[in-house]
Write an enzyme that holds these catalytic residues in place. Structure first.
Site, PDB file in Angstrom:
ATOM      1  N   ASN A 281      26.348  36.659  41.797  1.00  0.00           N
ATOM      2  CA  ASN A 281      26.365  37.847  40.928  1.00  0.00           C
ATOM      3  C   ASN A 281      26.654  37.465  39.496  1.00  0.00           C
ATOM      4  O   ASN A 281      26.328  38.186  38.577  1.00  0.00           O
ATOM      5  CB  ASN A 281      27.497  38.798  41.349  1.00  0.00           C
ATOM      6  CG  ASN A 281      27.306  39.293  42.750  1.00  0.00           C
ATOM      7  OD1 ASN A 281      26.330  39.959  43.036  1.00  0.00           O
ATOM      8  ND2 ASN A 281      28.232  38.942  43.638  1.00  0.00           N
TER       9      ASN A 281
ATOM     10  N   SER B  66      42.393  41.418  37.518  1.00  0.00           N
ATOM     11  CA  SER B  66      41.118  41.162  36.842  1.00  0.00           C
ATOM     12  C   SER B  66      40.975  41.972  35.573  1.00  0.00           C
ATOM     13  O   SER B  66      41.416  43.132  35.499  1.00  0.00           O
ATOM     14  CB  SER B  66      39.985  41.534  37.804  1.00  0.00           C
ATOM     15  OG  SER B  66      38.764  41.557  37.129  1.00  0.00           O
TER      16      SER B  66
ATOM     17  N   ILE C 266      39.134  29.974  43.248  1.00  0.00           N
ATOM     18  CA  ILE C 266      40.328  29.851  42.404  1.00  0.00           C
ATOM     19  C   ILE C 266      41.509  29.336  43.225  1.00  0.00           C
ATOM     20  O   ILE C 266      42.292  28.501  42.758  1.00  0.00           O
ATOM     21  CB  ILE C 266      40.624  31.200  41.719  1.00  0.00           C
ATOM     22  CG1 ILE C 266      39.421  31.553  40.821  1.00  0.00           C
ATOM     23  CG2 ILE C 266      41.912  31.133  40.892  1.00  0.00           C
ATOM     24  CD1 ILE C 266      39.406  32.962  40.322  1.00  0.00           C
TER      25      ILE C 266
ATOM     26  N   PHE D 244      45.408  35.406  46.597  1.00  0.00           N
ATOM     27  CA  PHE D 244      44.015  35.328  46.137  1.00  0.00           C
ATOM     28  C   PHE D 244      43.062  36.061  47.077  1.00  0.00           C
ATOM     29  O   PHE D 244      41.931  36.341  46.695  1.00  0.00           O
ATOM     30  CB  PHE D 244      43.546  33.863  46.081  1.00  0.00           C
ATOM     31  CG  PHE D 244      44.330  32.984  45.142  1.00  0.00           C
ATOM     32  CD1 PHE D 244      44.055  32.993  43.793  1.00  0.00           C
ATOM     33  CD2 PHE D 244      45.338  32.145  45.603  1.00  0.00           C
ATOM     34  CE1 PHE D 244      44.757  32.183  42.909  1.00  0.00           C
ATOM     35  CE2 PHE D 244      46.047  31.329  44.742  1.00  0.00           C
ATOM     36  CZ  PHE D 244      45.758  31.353  43.389  1.00  0.00           C
TER      37      PHE D 244
ATOM     38  N   TYR E  11      35.411  47.973  43.319  1.00  0.00           N
ATOM     39  CA  TYR E  11      36.164  46.711  43.207  1.00  0.00           C
ATOM     40  C   TYR E  11      37.301  46.886  42.194  1.00  0.00           C
ATOM     41  O   TYR E  11      38.454  46.551  42.466  1.00  0.00           O
ATOM     42  CB  TYR E  11      35.213  45.586  42.779  1.00  0.00           C
ATOM     43  CG  TYR E  11      35.933  44.355  42.273  1.00  0.00           C
ATOM     44  CD1 TYR E  11      36.684  43.576  43.136  1.00  0.00           C
ATOM     45  CD2 TYR E  11      35.865  44.000  40.920  1.00  0.00           C
ATOM     46  CE1 TYR E  11      37.359  42.459  42.665  1.00  0.00           C
ATOM     47  CE2 TYR E  11      36.537  42.889  40.443  1.00  0.00           C
ATOM     48  CZ  TYR E  11      37.282  42.117  41.324  1.00  0.00           C
ATOM     49  OH  TYR E  11      37.960  41.029  40.851  1.00  0.00           O
TER      50      TYR E  11
ATOM     51  N   ASP F 203      43.544  31.630  55.294  1.00  0.00           N
ATOM     52  CA  ASP F 203      42.206  32.019  54.844  1.00  0.00           C
ATOM     53  C   ASP F 203      41.365  32.316  56.072  1.00  0.00           C
ATOM     54  O   ASP F 203      41.478  31.627  57.084  1.00  0.00           O
ATOM     55  CB  ASP F 203      41.586  30.866  54.036  1.00  0.00           C
ATOM     56  CG  ASP F 203      40.470  31.328  53.110  1.00  0.00           C
ATOM     57  OD1 ASP F 203      40.603  31.140  51.890  1.00  0.00           O
ATOM     58  OD2 ASP F 203      39.466  31.871  53.606  1.00  0.00           O
TER      59      ASP F 203
ATOM     60  N   LYS G 190      35.277  40.426  46.034  1.00  0.00           N
ATOM     61  CA  LYS G 190      35.176  40.460  44.574  1.00  0.00           C
ATOM     62  C   LYS G 190      33.786  40.717  44.011  1.00  0.00           C
ATOM     63  O   LYS G 190      33.566  40.528  42.812  1.00  0.00           O
ATOM     64  CB  LYS G 190      35.709  39.146  44.014  1.00  0.00           C
ATOM     65  CG  LYS G 190      34.963  37.922  44.529  1.00  0.00           C
ATOM     66  CD  LYS G 190      35.410  36.646  43.848  1.00  0.00           C
ATOM     67  CE  LYS G 190      34.572  35.486  44.320  1.00  0.00           C
ATOM     68  NZ  LYS G 190      34.915  34.204  43.735  1.00  0.00           N
TER      69      LYS G 190
ATOM     70  N   ASP H  89      43.689  36.246  58.900  1.00  0.00           N
ATOM     71  CA  ASP H  89      43.239  37.386  58.105  1.00  0.00           C
ATOM     72  C   ASP H  89      44.475  38.042  57.475  1.00  0.00           C
ATOM     73  O   ASP H  89      45.454  38.285  58.184  1.00  0.00           O
ATOM     74  CB  ASP H  89      42.529  38.363  59.066  1.00  0.00           C
ATOM     75  CG  ASP H  89      41.832  39.503  58.348  1.00  0.00           C
ATOM     76  OD1 ASP H  89      42.419  40.090  57.425  1.00  0.00           O
ATOM     77  OD2 ASP H  89      40.692  39.805  58.735  1.00  0.00           O
TER      78      ASP H  89
ATOM     79  N   LYS I 180      41.574  46.852  42.569  1.00  0.00           N
ATOM     80  CA  LYS I 180      42.495  46.002  41.787  1.00  0.00           C
ATOM     81  C   LYS I 180      43.541  46.875  41.084  1.00  0.00           C
ATOM     82  O   LYS I 180      44.723  46.535  41.036  1.00  0.00           O
ATOM     83  CB  LYS I 180      41.719  45.165  40.766  1.00  0.00           C
ATOM     84  CG  LYS I 180      40.892  44.044  41.385  1.00  0.00           C
ATOM     85  CD  LYS I 180      41.783  42.917  41.920  1.00  0.00           C
ATOM     86  CE  LYS I 180      40.986  41.869  42.671  1.00  0.00           C
ATOM     87  NZ  LYS I 180      41.791  40.876  43.367  1.00  0.00           N
TER      88      LYS I 180
ATOM     89  N   TYR J  93      42.550  38.032  35.206  1.00  0.00           N
ATOM     90  CA  TYR J  93      41.609  36.971  34.842  1.00  0.00           C
ATOM     91  C   TYR J  93      40.458  37.545  34.037  1.00  0.00           C
ATOM     92  O   TYR J  93      39.916  38.586  34.390  1.00  0.00           O
ATOM     93  CB  TYR J  93      40.965  36.334  36.077  1.00  0.00           C
ATOM     94  CG  TYR J  93      41.845  35.880  37.197  1.00  0.00           C
ATOM     95  CD1 TYR J  93      43.187  35.586  37.022  1.00  0.00           C
ATOM     96  CD2 TYR J  93      41.297  35.726  38.468  1.00  0.00           C
ATOM     97  CE1 TYR J  93      43.957  35.137  38.090  1.00  0.00           C
ATOM     98  CE2 TYR J  93      42.051  35.278  39.538  1.00  0.00           C
ATOM     99  CZ  TYR J  93      43.394  34.999  39.349  1.00  0.00           C
ATOM    100  OH  TYR J  93      44.137  34.563  40.416  1.00  0.00           O
TER     101      TYR J  93
ATOM    102  N   ASN K   5      36.871  35.512  32.660  1.00  0.00           N
ATOM    103  CA  ASN K   5      35.734  34.984  33.430  1.00  0.00           C
ATOM    104  C   ASN K   5      35.985  33.532  33.840  1.00  0.00           C
ATOM    105  O   ASN K   5      35.615  32.613  33.100  1.00  0.00           O
ATOM    106  CB  ASN K   5      34.444  35.104  32.607  1.00  0.00           C
ATOM    107  CG  ASN K   5      34.014  36.549  32.416  1.00  0.00           C
ATOM    108  OD1 ASN K   5      34.748  37.337  31.833  1.00  0.00           O
ATOM    109  ND2 ASN K   5      32.860  36.907  32.920  1.00  0.00           N
TER     110      ASN K   5
HETATM  111  N1  UDP Z   1      24.613  37.954  33.035  1.00  0.00           N
HETATM  112  C1  UDP Z   1      23.278  37.669  32.841  1.00  0.00           C
HETATM  113  N2  UDP Z   1      22.546  37.245  33.925  1.00  0.00           N
HETATM  114  C2  UDP Z   1      23.080  37.070  35.170  1.00  0.00           C
HETATM  115  C3  UDP Z   1      24.452  37.367  35.357  1.00  0.00           C
HETATM  116  C4  UDP Z   1      25.182  37.814  34.265  1.00  0.00           C
HETATM  117  O1  UDP Z   1      22.759  37.811  31.734  1.00  0.00           O
HETATM  118  O2  UDP Z   1      22.356  36.686  36.106  1.00  0.00           O
HETATM  119  C5  UDP Z   1      25.435  38.383  31.878  1.00  0.00           C
HETATM  120  C6  UDP Z   1      26.151  39.706  32.043  1.00  0.00           C
HETATM  121  O3  UDP Z   1      25.341  40.783  31.628  1.00  0.00           O
HETATM  122  C7  UDP Z   1      27.360  39.502  31.130  1.00  0.00           C
HETATM  123  C8  UDP Z   1      27.651  38.003  31.256  1.00  0.00           C
HETATM  124  O4  UDP Z   1      26.437  37.405  31.707  1.00  0.00           O
HETATM  125  O5  UDP Z   1      27.042  39.770  29.772  1.00  0.00           O
HETATM  126  C9  UDP Z   1      28.756  37.673  32.269  1.00  0.00           C
HETATM  127  O6  UDP Z   1      28.460  38.300  33.495  1.00  0.00           O
HETATM  128  P1  UDP Z   1      29.282  37.969  34.808  1.00  0.00           P
HETATM  129  O7  UDP Z   1      28.683  38.779  35.919  1.00  0.00           O
HETATM  130  O8  UDP Z   1      29.358  36.512  34.982  1.00  0.00           O
HETATM  131  O9  UDP Z   1      30.748  38.475  34.466  1.00  0.00           O
HETATM  132  P2  UDP Z   1      31.287  39.957  34.102  1.00  0.00           P
HETATM  133  O10 UDP Z   1      30.131  40.833  33.788  1.00  0.00           O
HETATM  134  O11 UDP Z   1      32.049  40.362  35.302  1.00  0.00           O
HETATM  135  O12 UDP Z   1      32.166  39.751  32.919  1.00  0.00           O
END
Ligand code: UDP
Length: 376
Positions: free
Chosen positions: A219, A146, A13, A102, A170, A32, A106, A78, A174, A198, A200
């Site tokens: 993730n 977040s 970001i 930023f 996490y 950074d 996370k 840092d 925040k 934020y 997504n």
């Molecule tokens: N999700 C998924 N498979 C993945 C990662 C995420 O189905 O490999 C789903 C997750 O369960 C959620 C959506 O995608 O419904 C967004 O997840 P993300 O981790 O991107 O964002 P957050 O959960 O923090 O909103």
């Protein structure tokens, strides 16, 4: 020309926001530590902004400029280090008008196994930053908060007034920083603080030159899906097909990172133009999309097939998380302009042109990287 400091400005970001700020005429200093950001991203931001060549001013400090006064300065440092922060505030004559903060860790899962690291970087890092701002007479701060603060609420859409109930370390960090900044704002006159929550953030700059480059296994849904499309991962796992949503998969508010970057520009302009205040704003589109809708839109936009299987729900997830973004529109005239199809097109432009992200270039030390590129 206003000079601003971006902590963590070499990350996803931060790099997109840095570019937006350079293009709107700000001078940008980035500090950074490259733990999750990339020197190569900075090199490309300078290139997109028409700055260069890079000059090395010290072992940890590089600058790219143009004759009209445009300037991007990069400091390896840092946020927990007072010396590194002092260098960032005093570089090129100092006079930083505002900080966009930023820098932080996370990854939710990692925060559960390494809580001390999360509290140290996210909370102690912010304390050190505020101390440095005090030493250098800067009282304007935009903070990356977040929607994770809202926890697993059933409220749809979620306004800024919803209760804060984070559910992992996490999220606690925040929430702690939001509390800290609220206390600081109340402690002395003059503070101008924006807490931007934020939803997504996904997608990439439409050039395909900069984008999200997660360390290791992503993730989050969107970078994972991009890596499946690029052949780096075999298939996507959809976490839960039995949520109380129209197609049974989780619904989220995805916003294009360039919309988010522009939101930071607006918040900064507003803080600098208005009397001191503390502002808390959701940054989201106000529209929800399910996992399967994201998959289908990505496939249709890019002419690809994305193999997936539906598996068990992920612990800690909620069915729906969608912003009520009206306050951001009311206060700063900002709303998202880019669609889910734009996100999928731009995200794929980045991933397909950079299947390994910035990685191959990142093996070079930053000085080498900059020297190699510009032959200086
Ligand atoms: N999700 C998924 N498979 C993945 C990662 C995420 O189905 O490999 C789903 C997750 O369960 C959620 C959506 O995608 O419904 C967004 O997840 P993300 O981790 O991107 O964002 P957050 O959960 O923090 O909103």
């Amino acid at each position: 020309m206003t000079k601003v400091l971006l902590t963590g400005g070499a990350g996803f970001i931060g790099s997109h926001t840095g570019l937006t700020l350079l293009e709107s005429g700000h001078q940008v200093v980035v500090v950074d530590d490259f733990s999750n950001g990339s020197a190569e991203a900075m090199r490309r931001v300078a290139e997109l902004a028409g700055l260069g060549p890079w000059r090395q001013a010290s072992t940890e400090h590089w600058t790219a400029a143009d004759p009209e006064g445009g300037r991007l300065t990069l400091i390896r440092g840092d946020v927990r280090s007072p010396q590194d922060l002092d260098r960032a505030f005093t570089v090129d004559g100092g006079d930083i008008s505002a900080v966009l903060h930023f820098a932080g860790l996370k990854a939710v899962g990692e925060s559960m196994t390494q809580p001390l690291r999360y509290w140290d970087v996210n909370v102690t890092g912010t304390v050190r930053l505020l101390e440095a701002m005090g030493r250098h007479g800067c009282q304007t701060l935009v903070f990356s908060s977040s929607a994770t603060l809202y926890g697993t609420t059933d409220q749809v859409p979620i306004p800024e007034t919803a209760p804060l109930q984070p559910i992992n370390p996490y999220g606690y960090t925040k929430a702690a920083v939001e509390r800290l900044l609220t206390d600081v704002a109340a402690s002395a006159p003059g503070w101008r603080i924006a807490l931007l929550r934020y939803f997504n953030p996904v997608g990439a700059h439409p050039s395909g030159r900069i984008g999200e480059d997660p360390n290791g296994l992503p993730n989050n849904l969107f970078p994972f899906l991009c890596q499946v499309a690029a052949g780096r991962r075999r298939h996507l796992q959809v976490f839960g097909g039995d949520w109380p949503t129209p197609d049974g998969t989780g619904v989220r508010d995805y916003l294009h990172v360039m919309d988010l970057a522009e939101g930071h520009g607006r918040a900064l302009d507003l803080l600098l133009a208005e009397p001191p205040q503390r502002l808390t704003l959701n940054l989201g589109s106000g529209r929800g999309h399910s996992v399967l809708e994201v998959v289908q839109t990505f496939e249709a936009t890019n002419g690809l097939r994305l193999p997936y299987t539906v598996v068990a729900r992920r612990p800690g997830d909620s069915a729906v998380s969608v912003a009520d973004p009206r306050e951001a529109e009311r206060r700063m005239g900002w709303r998202t302009r880019r669609s889910l199809a734009d996100i999928c097109r731009d995200g794929w432009a980045w991933q397909s042109a950079n299947p390994q992200g910035y990685r191959s270039a990142e093996k070079e030390p930053i000085g080498e990287l900059i020297r190699a590129q510009h032959g200086s």
